[in-house]
Design an enzyme around this catalytic site. Structure first.
Site, mmCIF file in Angstrom:
data_model
loop_
_atom_site.group_PDB
_atom_site.id
_atom_site.type_symbol
_atom_site.label_atom_id
_atom_site.label_comp_id
_atom_site.label_asym_id
_atom_site.label_seq_id
_atom_site.Cartn_x
_atom_site.Cartn_y
_atom_site.Cartn_z
ATOM 1 N N HIS A 76 0.829 -1.222 0.000
ATOM 2 C CA HIS A 76 0.000 0.000 0.000
ATOM 3 C C HIS A 76 0.862 1.271 0.000
ATOM 4 O O HIS A 76 0.495 2.280 0.606
ATOM 5 C CB HIS A 76 -0.951 0.027 1.206
ATOM 6 C CG HIS A 76 -1.951 -1.084 1.227
ATOM 7 N ND1 HIS A 76 -3.230 -0.959 0.735
ATOM 8 C CD2 HIS A 76 -1.860 -2.366 1.665
ATOM 9 C CE1 HIS A 76 -3.885 -2.101 0.882
ATOM 10 N NE2 HIS A 76 -3.072 -2.976 1.448
ATOM 11 N N ASN A 149 -10.249 -2.921 2.565
ATOM 12 C CA ASN A 149 -9.970 -2.905 1.129
ATOM 13 C C ASN A 149 -11.258 -2.673 0.358
ATOM 14 O O ASN A 149 -12.347 -2.702 0.939
ATOM 15 C CB ASN A 149 -9.364 -4.248 0.697
ATOM 16 C CG ASN A 149 -7.887 -4.372 1.035
ATOM 17 O OD1 ASN A 149 -7.194 -3.380 1.233
ATOM 18 N ND2 ASN A 149 -7.407 -5.602 1.099
ATOM 19 N N HIS A 340 -3.679 0.917 12.088
ATOM 20 C CA HIS A 340 -3.422 -0.334 12.803
ATOM 21 C C HIS A 340 -4.755 -0.995 13.128
ATOM 22 O O HIS A 340 -5.582 -0.388 13.824
ATOM 23 C CB HIS A 340 -2.650 -0.009 14.095
ATOM 24 C CG HIS A 340 -2.377 -1.191 14.979
ATOM 25 N ND1 HIS A 340 -2.385 -2.485 14.515
ATOM 26 C CD2 HIS A 340 -2.085 -1.270 16.302
ATOM 27 C CE1 HIS A 340 -2.117 -3.305 15.511
ATOM 28 N NE2 HIS A 340 -1.937 -2.602 16.604
HETATM 29 FE FE1 HDD Z 1 -2.474 -4.857 5.461
HETATM 30 C C1 HDD Z 1 -1.041 -1.822 5.163
HETATM 31 C C2 HDD Z 1 -5.472 -3.575 4.337
HETATM 32 C C3 HDD Z 1 -3.838 -8.030 5.395
HETATM 33 C C4 HDD Z 1 0.270 -6.035 6.953
HETATM 34 N N1 HDD Z 1 -3.132 -3.054 4.854
HETATM 35 C C5 HDD Z 1 -2.379 -1.919 4.799
HETATM 36 C C6 HDD Z 1 -3.173 -0.825 4.316
HETATM 37 C C7 HDD Z 1 -4.420 -1.324 4.079
HETATM 38 C C8 HDD Z 1 -4.387 -2.721 4.427
HETATM 39 C C9 HDD Z 1 -5.617 -0.564 3.565
HETATM 40 C C10 HDD Z 1 -2.690 0.592 4.091
HETATM 41 C C11 HDD Z 1 -2.926 1.455 5.294
HETATM 42 C C12 HDD Z 1 -2.506 2.858 4.987
HETATM 43 O O1 HDD Z 1 -3.145 3.492 4.132
HETATM 44 O O2 HDD Z 1 -1.534 3.299 5.593
HETATM 45 N N2 HDD Z 1 -4.263 -5.656 4.897
HETATM 46 C C13 HDD Z 1 -5.388 -4.937 4.565
HETATM 47 C C14 HDD Z 1 -6.513 -5.849 4.492
HETATM 48 C C15 HDD Z 1 -6.055 -7.094 4.775
HETATM 49 C C16 HDD Z 1 -4.638 -6.972 5.048
HETATM 50 C C17 HDD Z 1 -7.935 -5.422 4.179
HETATM 51 C C18 HDD Z 1 -6.797 -8.392 4.845
HETATM 52 C C19 HDD Z 1 -8.042 -8.493 5.171
HETATM 53 N N3 HDD Z 1 -1.884 -6.696 6.027
HETATM 54 C C20 HDD Z 1 -2.588 -7.874 5.947
HETATM 55 C C21 HDD Z 1 -1.838 -8.939 6.578
HETATM 56 C C22 HDD Z 1 -0.672 -8.378 7.044
HETATM 57 C C23 HDD Z 1 -0.726 -6.972 6.678
HETATM 58 C C24 HDD Z 1 -2.307 -10.383 6.705
HETATM 59 C C25 HDD Z 1 0.479 -8.993 7.786
HETATM 60 C C26 HDD Z 1 0.416 -10.079 8.458
HETATM 61 N N4 HDD Z 1 -0.684 -4.082 5.900
HETATM 62 C C27 HDD Z 1 0.292 -4.740 6.578
HETATM 63 C C28 HDD Z 1 1.472 -3.873 6.944
HETATM 64 C C29 HDD Z 1 1.050 -2.492 6.337
HETATM 65 C C30 HDD Z 1 -0.307 -2.801 5.724
HETATM 66 C C31 HDD Z 1 2.804 -4.409 6.530
HETATM 67 C C32 HDD Z 1 2.023 -1.813 5.390
HETATM 68 C C33 HDD Z 1 2.070 -0.376 5.795
HETATM 69 C C34 HDD Z 1 1.331 -0.313 7.032
HETATM 70 O O3 HDD Z 1 0.855 -1.551 7.359
HETATM 71 O O4 HDD Z 1 1.157 0.670 7.714
HETATM 72 O O5 HDD Z 1 1.607 -3.814 8.328
#
Ligand code: HDD
Length: 715
Positions: A76, A149, A340
């Site tokens: 993202h 999402n 978060h």
């Molecule tokens: Fe995630 C970012 C949505 C599964 C780990 N995620 C991130 C963002 C969105 C989502 C919208 C961007 C937030 C922003 O604008 O800063 N992610 C989802 C959805 C998931 C999902 C809807 C499943 C239902 N994500 C998911 C899993 C993991 C992560 C299973 C790790 C185990 N996601 C992250 C992250 C991020 C992230 C690495 C990257 C940047 C951040 O968090 O701030 O922690």
């Protein structure tokens, strides 16, 4: 485009104002506040001499510049944000004690960030990809983040597989290609070995992955969460965002062209709509399931690859989100906002969805590296609007100056402060779910059905949407080099729909392997069967189709913020142009005049119109519809202008509404679709008074997809 925007004062905007800097009419200073007399020249030993080390102004400026970048989000990375408010319709005390879901008077400030998933910060907005829809509610009880999402399910069931998924979809590690695209071997290799992704793949290959606008997307919390009321009763809940402008997408060919012509298309669209006061709106919808009904479904509520069909549990619309202010500074707000899933407030709680459970670790962890330490909650955009008191101390970039000697609990020196909050004082207590189980590493059998909802989704699509899915899969798999991967994917598609698999197989010159029914045993000679996930074990009953899954059934009653191109050349007729402009603007349409050159264009009676856009600076892919006004000479000039013909041919190819004054017939007769003008119900010719109403209705339909029935539309 007006740039002024209202500055709605609420607890969050007031707080942000304290950190907002405005240099208007101010003198330039160093970061230490020393006024700078010369910002053009470094301090040198004589006019042609070497620069002096003592130049603290130069050193400070260059040092700060050298450190301006922070790591982009691992996923993202590319996103756009906006401020807004959430207003509740009716108190929800029956389901939750969350204060902001019980108070219909106070507007809760929010910050929302939309994003693509796979691409880097500078990548195109129009990638075929999932879109992030992350909402931070600054409630009086703390921040609640709904990190969702634009698709209601996910690729994988367990967070353990998230790094694998992301490694597979990101550019390949040897050559870092392709950027912001899933059409490559490693992604489909992984997907073809993970049948649990089948449902999500149907969404990803549908037009939902190429939205017309962030403002025209649904949002989903994906997991089942919990609501908990004041009596301690718990309800499972799925969160939905329903856009009031409907759910709309562009065509894939359009998306690829926009990616080149304006990679900021969605960012610009969001920014301009808010700047113009056309505030995007969504209703928050809830699907609520009493805890006692947890096992009443033919799928597991904890499985994030499943939806609850709206026919089974209707979506109750409980409030409205309005985005009403663009950020002042992209980096400070949109880049530094830290979402978060673990940010919840009393009255909301988690479920045991294993994907959600893993996310609860990842989001906090990722901010530590991305934002440089544990104090990112003090960055203005991340600060709650309610008081914060605890014994957390120190760390990089600490802002808060904690008074006193006490940073531990229990303490007597500080009078025991801060006190733990009792439940009556709004203290958070986790839902006391009973757990009595063995520690295991295994996938629950209730998670083993991977295809019934993929089928449900595919069967719920219109014919045109099904064609688009076939095309998308053919495009993506057509880019896959390794034949065994293509074939494994065809086996998966065969499980979803035989016709779909056959259509894709034909397009990509591969055959469906003859072992599709025995997927459990083997995925092909070069695959280790042990690496393959288990396969469906349950044949389940749910609706055969679900209306809400097809964009064909979305709201199509407005042209608000839709962009209409008026093609104009010298000799145009002002009256038809003006009348059509008035008619469309009255319905909220946005008109742009496009001419062969910029500057003054002269009407047939000598009137002057300033063209701010030309065929060189603009393109049909930025518009929802095209109109050509009267004026015989105007039509003749446009006919002789290849770019004008390309513009309208392309609009036709992308199934857009086209209207023209009868004078423009000569121009239309030079197009690809000259023989279809009378037959195509997306083309209107006539005097403005006769066609303007029908034109509005046509634009509101979004696209005339039936035009694609013959399957190949030239441009
Ligand atoms: Fe995630 C970012 C949505 C599964 C780990 N995620 C991130 C963002 C969105 C989502 C919208 C961007 C937030 C922003 O604008 O800063 N992610 C989802 C959805 C998931 C999902 C809807 C499943 C239902 N994500 C998911 C899993 C993991 C992560 C299973 C790790 C185990 N996601 C992250 C992250 C991020 C992230 C690495 C990257 C940047 C951040 O968090 O701030 O922690």
């Amino acid at each position: 485009m007006p740039t002024s925007q209202p500055d709605p004062l609420n607890s969050k905007t007031e707080q942000l104002q304290q950190f907002t800097e405005n240099s208007a009419d101010q003198l330039m200073t160093t970061d230490q506040g020393v006024k700078i007399n010369d910002d053009q020249n470094s301090l040198t030993a004589g006019p042609r001499g070497a620069t002096l080390l003592e130049d603290f102004i130069l050193r400070e400026k260059i040092t700060h510049f050298d450190h301006e970048r922070i790591p982009e989000r691992i996923v993202h990375a590319r996103g756009s944000g906006a401020h807004g408010v959430f207003k509740l319709y009716e108190p929800l005390s029956k389901y939750t004690k969350a204060a902001f879901l019980n108070d219909t008077e106070t507007e809760t400030p929010v910050f929302v960030r939309f994003s693509t998933v796979a691409g880097s910060r500078g990548s195109t907005d129009l990638a075929r990809d999932v879109r992030g829809f992350a909402v931070k509610f600054y409630t009086q009880e703390g921040n609640f983040d709904l990190v969702g999402n634009n698709m209601p399910v996910f690729f994988i069931q367990d967070a353990m597989k998230f790094p694998d998924l992301v490694h597979a979809v990101k550019p390949e590690p040897d050559n870092e290609m392709p950027q912001a695209a899933s059409a490559h071997d490693t992604f489909w290799d992984f997907i073809s070995l993970m049948p649990e992704s089948a449902h999500m793949i149907m969404w990803l290959m549908s037009d939902r992955a190429i939205p017309r606008s962030y403002r025209m997307m649904e949002g989903f919390g994906v997991h089942s969460f919990r609501l908990v009321n004041a009596s301690g009763e718990s309800f499972f809940v799925k969160f939905h965002w329903k856009p009031l402008l409907g759910v709309h997408s562009v065509a894939w060919d359009e998306a690829q062209k926009i990616s080149g012509k304006d990679p900021d298309f969605h960012r610009r669209d969001l920014w301009e709509a808010i700047a113009a006061g056309q505030f995007p709106e969504w209703e928050l919808g809830l699907q609520i399931v009493p805890e006692a009904d947890e096992h009443q479904f033919p799928f597991d509520l904890l499985d994030p690859t499943k939806i609850i069909p709206e026919e089974m549990v209707p979506v109750q619309r409980i409030g409205k989100l309005t985005l009403n202010r663009n950020p002042d500074n992209f980096f400070a707000e949109t880049e530094q906002v830290a979402f978060h899933v673990g940010n919840i407030v009393p009255g909301i709680d988690f479920s045991n969805d294993p994907l959600l459970q893993g996310r609860l670790f990842s989001y906090l962890d990722t901010q530590l590296i991305r934002l440089g330490g544990p104090n990112f909650h003090e960055i203005p955009v991340n600060r709650p609007v309610c008081p914060v008191h605890n014994h957390h101390r120190d760390g990089f970039m600490r802002q808060t100056i904690n008074k006193g000697r006490v940073s531990y609990s229990p303490n007597s020196i500080g009078g025991g402060c801060p006190f733990q909050a009792g439940m009556a004082q709004g203290g958070f207590t986790s839902y006391a779910e009973r757990i009595d189980a063995k520690k295991v590493r295994e996938r629950s059998p209730s998670f083993h059905d991977h295809f019934s909802q993929a089928k449900l989704f595919f069967n719920s699509q219109s014919d045109e949407e099904k064609n688009h899915i076939t095309d998308a899969l053919s495009f993506e798999l057509g880019k896959v080099q390794i034949m065994a991967i293509r074939e494994r994917m065809l086996s998966i598609l065969y499980q979803i729909d035989h016709g779909l698999a056959a259509g894709v197989a034909y397009n990509i010159g591969a055959h469906i392997p003859d072992y599709p029914e025995q997927l459990n045993q083997s995925f092909g000679a070069d695959t280790d069967p042990a690496s393959v996930q288990p396969h469906p074990v349950r044949d389940v009953t749910q609706p055969a189709r679900s209306e809400a899954l097809s964009m064909a059934n979305t709201i199509k009653n407005t042209i608000r913020t839709r962009k209409i191109a008026f093609l104009v050349a010298d000799g145009f007729e002002m009256s038809s142009l003006q009348e059509m402009k008035n008619a469309l603007e009255a319905e909220g349409g946005i008109i742009n005049v496009i001419a062969p050159r910029l500057g003054p264009i002269t009407g047939e009676n000598g009137e002057e119109l300033i063209a701010a856009r030309s065929f060189l600076t603009d393109a049909s892919v930025f518009y929802d519809a095209v109109y050509i006004p009267g004026g015989i000479n105007c039509a003749a000039t446009l006919e002789a202008e290849p770019d004008a013909l390309h513009f309208v041919n392309e609009a036709w190819k992308h199934c857009k509404a086209i209207a023209a004054h009868p004078d423009a017939r000569q121009f239309l007769d030079a197009t690809y679709f000259r023989n279809k003008v009378e037959l195509d119900n997306g083309i209107l010719t006539g005097a403005t008074a006769d066609i303007s109403e029908a034109f509005v209705m046509l634009i509101a339909q979004h696209r005339i997809w039936e035009r694609e029935k013959p399957r190949k539309v030239p441009a």
